[in-house]
Design a protein around this motif. Structure first.
Motif, PDB file in Angstrom:
ATOM      1  N   HIS A 138       3.411  -1.294  62.037  1.00 33.27           N
ATOM      2  CA  HIS A 138       2.887  -0.542  60.892  1.00 33.27           C
ATOM      3  C   HIS A 138       2.793  -1.430  59.657  1.00 33.27           C
ATOM      4  O   HIS A 138       3.264  -1.082  58.589  1.00 33.27           O
ATOM      5  N   ARG A 139       2.176  -2.574  59.828  1.00 33.55           N
ATOM      6  CA  ARG A 139       2.160  -3.563  58.750  1.00 33.55           C
ATOM      7  C   ARG A 139       1.347  -3.132  57.522  1.00 33.55           C
ATOM      8  O   ARG A 139       1.465  -3.733  56.467  1.00 33.55           O
ATOM      9  N   LEU A 140       0.518  -2.103  57.655  1.00 33.83           N
ATOM     10  CA  LEU A 140      -0.224  -1.621  56.479  1.00 33.83           C
ATOM     11  C   LEU A 140       0.460  -0.409  55.838  1.00 33.83           C
ATOM     12  O   LEU A 140      -0.136   0.298  55.021  1.00 33.83           O
ATOM     13  N   ASP A 141       1.732  -0.231  56.202  1.00 36.85           N
ATOM     14  CA  ASP A 141       2.503   0.889  55.671  1.00 36.85           C
ATOM     15  C   ASP A 141       2.438   0.910  54.134  1.00 36.85           C
ATOM     16  O   ASP A 141       2.633  -0.119  53.493  1.00 36.85           O
ATOM     17  N   GLY A 142       2.143   2.064  53.569  1.00 37.22           N
ATOM     18  CA  GLY A 142       2.120   2.193  52.110  1.00 37.22           C
ATOM     19  C   GLY A 142       0.782   1.840  51.482  1.00 37.22           C
ATOM     20  O   GLY A 142       0.595   2.048  50.288  1.00 37.22           O
ATOM     21  N   LEU A 143      -0.145   1.302  52.247  1.00 33.62           N
ATOM     22  CA  LEU A 143      -1.469   0.979  51.701  1.00 33.62           C
ATOM     23  C   LEU A 143      -2.430   2.152  51.920  1.00 33.62           C
ATOM     24  O   LEU A 143      -2.269   2.932  52.857  1.00 33.62           O
ATOM     25  N   THR A 144      -3.425   2.222  51.049  1.00 38.04           N
ATOM     26  CA  THR A 144      -4.426   3.290  51.150  1.00 38.04           C
ATOM     27  C   THR A 144      -5.795   2.673  51.417  1.00 38.04           C
ATOM     28  O   THR A 144      -6.216   1.771  50.693  1.00 38.04           O
ATOM     29  N   VAL A 145      -6.458   3.164  52.441  1.00 36.45           N
ATOM     30  CA  VAL A 145      -7.805   2.682  52.786  1.00 36.45           C
ATOM     31  C   VAL A 145      -8.780   3.838  52.580  1.00 36.45           C
ATOM     32  O   VAL A 145      -8.558   4.939  53.100  1.00 36.45           O
ATOM     33  N   PHE A 152     -12.807   2.374  62.182  1.00 35.76           N
ATOM     34  CA  PHE A 152     -12.095   1.976  60.957  1.00 35.76           C
ATOM     35  C   PHE A 152     -10.956   2.960  60.667  1.00 35.76           C
ATOM     36  O   PHE A 152      -9.863   2.550  60.256  1.00 35.76           O
ATOM     37  N   GLU A 153     -11.204   4.238  60.861  1.00 35.51           N
ATOM     38  CA  GLU A 153     -10.133   5.226  60.624  1.00 35.51           C
ATOM     39  C   GLU A 153      -8.962   4.956  61.561  1.00 35.51           C
ATOM     40  O   GLU A 153      -7.801   4.924  61.153  1.00 35.51           O
ATOM     41  N   ILE A 154      -9.275   4.776  62.842  1.00 29.28           N
ATOM     42  CA  ILE A 154      -8.203   4.563  63.823  1.00 29.28           C
ATOM     43  C   ILE A 154      -7.478   3.250  63.545  1.00 29.28           C
ATOM     44  O   ILE A 154      -6.246   3.183  63.591  1.00 29.28           O
ATOM     45  N   ALA A 155      -8.245   2.210  63.248  1.00 31.65           N
ATOM     46  CA  ALA A 155      -7.630   0.893  62.999  1.00 31.65           C
ATOM     47  C   ALA A 155      -6.632   0.974  61.842  1.00 31.65           C
ATOM     48  O   ALA A 155      -5.499   0.490  61.949  1.00 31.65           O
ATOM     49  N   ALA A 156      -7.045   1.598  60.748  1.00 29.90           N
ATOM     50  CA  ALA A 156      -6.162   1.663  59.577  1.00 29.90           C
ATOM     51  C   ALA A 156      -4.950   2.549  59.865  1.00 29.90           C
ATOM     52  O   ALA A 156      -3.813   2.202  59.542  1.00 29.90           O
ATOM     53  N   ASN A 157      -5.196   3.674  60.519  1.00 28.20           N
ATOM     54  CA  ASN A 157      -4.086   4.572  60.877  1.00 28.20           C
ATOM     55  C   ASN A 157      -3.097   3.878  61.797  1.00 28.20           C
ATOM     56  O   ASN A 157      -1.884   4.006  61.643  1.00 28.20           O
ATOM     57  N   ARG A 158      -3.634   3.168  62.769  1.00 27.66           N
ATOM     58  CA  ARG A 158      -2.766   2.550  63.773  1.00 27.66           C
ATOM     59  C   ARG A 158      -1.851   1.509  63.149  1.00 27.66           C
ATOM     60  O   ARG A 158      -0.761   1.252  63.649  1.00 27.66           O
ATOM     61  N   ALA A 214      -9.930  -2.887  67.715  1.00 24.66           N
ATOM     62  CA  ALA A 214      -9.043  -4.056  67.661  1.00 24.66           C
ATOM     63  C   ALA A 214      -9.471  -5.038  66.573  1.00 24.66           C
ATOM     64  O   ALA A 214      -8.655  -5.516  65.775  1.00 24.66           O
ATOM     65  N   VAL A 215     -10.764  -5.324  66.528  1.00 27.44           N
ATOM     66  CA  VAL A 215     -11.254  -6.303  65.547  1.00 27.44           C
ATOM     67  C   VAL A 215     -11.128  -5.744  64.130  1.00 27.44           C
ATOM     68  O   VAL A 215     -10.832  -6.476  63.186  1.00 27.44           O
ATOM     69  N   ARG A 216     -11.312  -4.441  63.984  1.00 27.36           N
ATOM     70  CA  ARG A 216     -11.171  -3.867  62.631  1.00 27.36           C
ATOM     71  C   ARG A 216      -9.702  -3.866  62.194  1.00 27.36           C
ATOM     72  O   ARG A 216      -9.410  -3.968  61.003  1.00 27.36           O
ATOM     73  N   MET A 217      -8.784  -3.790  63.142  1.00 25.08           N
ATOM     74  CA  MET A 217      -7.367  -3.974  62.798  1.00 25.08           C
ATOM     75  C   MET A 217      -7.160  -5.391  62.270  1.00 25.08           C
ATOM     76  O   MET A 217      -6.496  -5.601  61.251  1.00 25.08           O
ATOM     77  N   LEU A 274      -8.714  -5.669  58.726  1.00 27.95           N
ATOM     78  CA  LEU A 274      -7.904  -5.002  57.693  1.00 27.95           C
ATOM     79  C   LEU A 274      -6.638  -5.808  57.417  1.00 27.95           C
ATOM     80  O   LEU A 274      -6.211  -5.950  56.264  1.00 27.95           O
ATOM     81  N   ASP A 275      -6.047  -6.342  58.470  1.00 31.13           N
ATOM     82  CA  ASP A 275      -4.843  -7.162  58.313  1.00 31.13           C
ATOM     83  C   ASP A 275      -5.149  -8.396  57.452  1.00 31.13           C
ATOM     84  O   ASP A 275      -4.443  -8.694  56.487  1.00 31.13           O
ATOM     85  N   LEU A 276      -6.245  -9.093  57.787  1.00 35.17           N
ATOM     86  CA  LEU A 276      -6.607 -10.301  57.047  1.00 35.17           C
ATOM     87  C   LEU A 276      -6.872  -9.989  55.571  1.00 35.17           C
ATOM     88  O   LEU A 276      -6.369 -10.662  54.673  1.00 35.17           O
ATOM     89  N   LEU A 277      -7.648  -8.948  55.326  1.00 31.20           N
ATOM     90  CA  LEU A 277      -8.078  -8.688  53.951  1.00 31.20           C
ATOM     91  C   LEU A 277      -6.976  -8.108  53.065  1.00 31.20           C
ATOM     92  O   LEU A 277      -7.061  -8.230  51.841  1.00 31.20           O
ATOM     93  N   THR A 278      -5.977  -7.478  53.666  1.00 31.77           N
ATOM     94  CA  THR A 278      -4.925  -6.881  52.826  1.00 31.77           C
ATOM     95  C   THR A 278      -3.669  -7.746  52.800  1.00 31.77           C
ATOM     96  O   THR A 278      -2.686  -7.363  52.171  1.00 31.77           O
ATOM     97  N   ALA A 279      -3.710  -8.911  53.469  1.00 34.89           N
ATOM     98  CA  ALA A 279      -2.477  -9.717  53.616  1.00 34.89           C
ATOM     99  C   ALA A 279      -1.837 -10.018  52.254  1.00 34.89           C
ATOM    100  O   ALA A 279      -0.624  -9.867  52.092  1.00 34.89           O
ATOM    101  N   ASP A 280      -2.649 -10.409  51.264  1.00 33.20           N
ATOM    102  CA  ASP A 280      -2.009 -10.808  50.006  1.00 33.20           C
ATOM    103  C   ASP A 280      -1.516  -9.615  49.180  1.00 33.20           C
ATOM    104  O   ASP A 280      -0.779  -9.787  48.216  1.00 33.20           O
ATOM    105  N   ARG A 281      -1.894  -8.401  49.551  1.00 27.81           N
ATOM    106  CA  ARG A 281      -1.357  -7.218  48.844  1.00 27.81           C
ATOM    107  C   ARG A 281      -0.014  -6.810  49.414  1.00 27.81           C
ATOM    108  O   ARG A 281       0.645  -5.919  48.908  1.00 27.81           O
ATOM    109  N   ARG A 282       0.379  -7.433  50.525  1.00 25.28           N
ATOM    110  CA  ARG A 282       1.632  -7.039  51.181  1.00 25.28           C
ATOM    111  C   ARG A 282       2.726  -8.070  50.962  1.00 25.28           C
ATOM    112  O   ARG A 282       3.814  -7.903  51.473  1.00 25.28           O
ATOM    113  N   ASP A 283       2.389  -9.138  50.225  1.00 28.67           N
ATOM    114  CA  ASP A 283       3.406 -10.203  50.028  1.00 28.67           C
ATOM    115  C   ASP A 283       4.527  -9.721  49.112  1.00 28.67           C
ATOM    116  O   ASP A 283       4.293  -8.927  48.224  1.00 28.67           O
TER     117      ASP A 283
END
Ligand code: ASP
Length: 298
Positions: A36-43, A58-64, A283-286, A289-298
């Motif tokens: 759940h590495r995008l925990d707390g983020l809003t898409v 995209f919905e499933i990727a972000a939720n997952r 899978a690719v949208r996961m 999303l991971d790549l693009l939000t990485a610096d917001r999770r540091d």
């Protein structure tokens, strides 16, 4: 960082999305999924054109990945009351999302919106412009199947002129070392493309990617009856027989059976990768999303 075009990505970032996409593909097939590495983020998803695969994936990727996902109901939004897209973007930005996924009928809209947003913007298809995540999922599907992309002969056939899928795929596949062949009816080819006829494009191809006629973007109807289009420009079993012995069939969907592709070919369990592309889309949208939000999770 935004993903508005394939050109937004460096070679390293493309490699990361493809390899991580393949990893998420296997992960998604497991029963227990607890990353759940995008925990707390809003898409926010804002789709101003119809979509089944791209929006849901995209919905499933972000939720997952644990994000909170909000999909804007464009039909019920203040756009219908005359609010401009810029004002809508400023409104969404004020809600402090961590990513905005946007599809729009006018090319260039995601870049214009990105200039007004403080979060990453992902282009989920802009008119006849680009559809970068579709190209990434197609490349990942090819890599999973063949183990490589370099040297593959990929025929992209149909309505090339209006296809954002073709535009992004051509850029990406050529960057990855594939030979891209474009084919379609003369009226549906872009002026700048080196195109060929469908028989030459399919002959010896490792992958044949068929495209839907983008009727919503055509001023006039084409005139061809569906059967005639299939016979002259579509993928028939006879035509596909000239492809490489282990060739595969791809299509971004939605399919118009009996128009650009014979229904039985789309369903061929050995040759068609069409549902695999859909699976890879999540899978690719996961990975994106991971790549693009990485610096917001540091
Ligand atoms: N789904 C793809 C797109 O949005 C292809 C299509 O609609 O024909 O561009």
């Amino acid at each position: 960082m935004h993903l508005t075009s394939i050109d937004s990505l460096s070679d390293d970032q493309i490699e990361r999305v493809l390899s991580e996409g393949l990893r998420w593909f296997d992960y998604n097939r497991q029963r227990r999924r607890n990353d759940h590495r995008l925990d707390g983020l809003t898409v926010i998803n804002a789709f101003f054109e119809n979509s089944t695969r791209t929006l849901l994936s995209f919905e499933i990727a972000a939720n997952r990945l644990g994000a909170q996902v909000v999909t804007m109901q464009v039909e019920h939004s203040s756009i219908k009351k005359g609010e401009t897209l810029d004002d809508t973007a400023r409104t969404l930005n004020a809600m402090r999302p961590d990513a905005l996924v946007i599809r729009h009928g006018t090319g260039g809209t995601p870049s214009e919106v990105a200039a007004l947003m403080d979060c990453p913007v992902i282009n989920a298809g802009d008119g006849t412009g680009e559809h970068p995540t579709q190209a990434l999922l197609d490349a990942a599907t090819l890599r999973r199947h063949f183990g490589r992309i370099e040297g593959l002969k990929v025929a992209i056939c149909g309505d090339i002129r209006h296809s954002r899928v073709a535009r992004s795929n051509r850029k990406l596949l050529e960057r990855l070392g594939a030979e891209v062949r474009l084919a379609g009816p003369p009226s549906l080819l872009p002026e700048d493309a080196d195109a060929t006829d469908i028989d030459s494009a399919v002959a010896g191809a490792d992958a044949v990617m068929m495209l839907r006629i983008q009727r919503e973007r055509l001023a006039d109807d084409l005139g061809d009856l569906p059967g005639e289009f299939l016979e002259n420009y579509g993928l028939t079993a006879a035509r596909f027989a000239s492809a490489a012995p282990q060739a595969v069939i791809m299509h971004p969907g939605p399919i118009n059976r009996g128009v650009e592709i014979e229904g039985a070919l789309a369903d061929d369990p050995e040759r068609s990768l069409i549902t695999r592309q859909v699976e890879m889309g999540v899978a690719v949208r996961m990975a994106v999303l991971d790549l693009l939000t990485a610096d917001r999770r540091d």
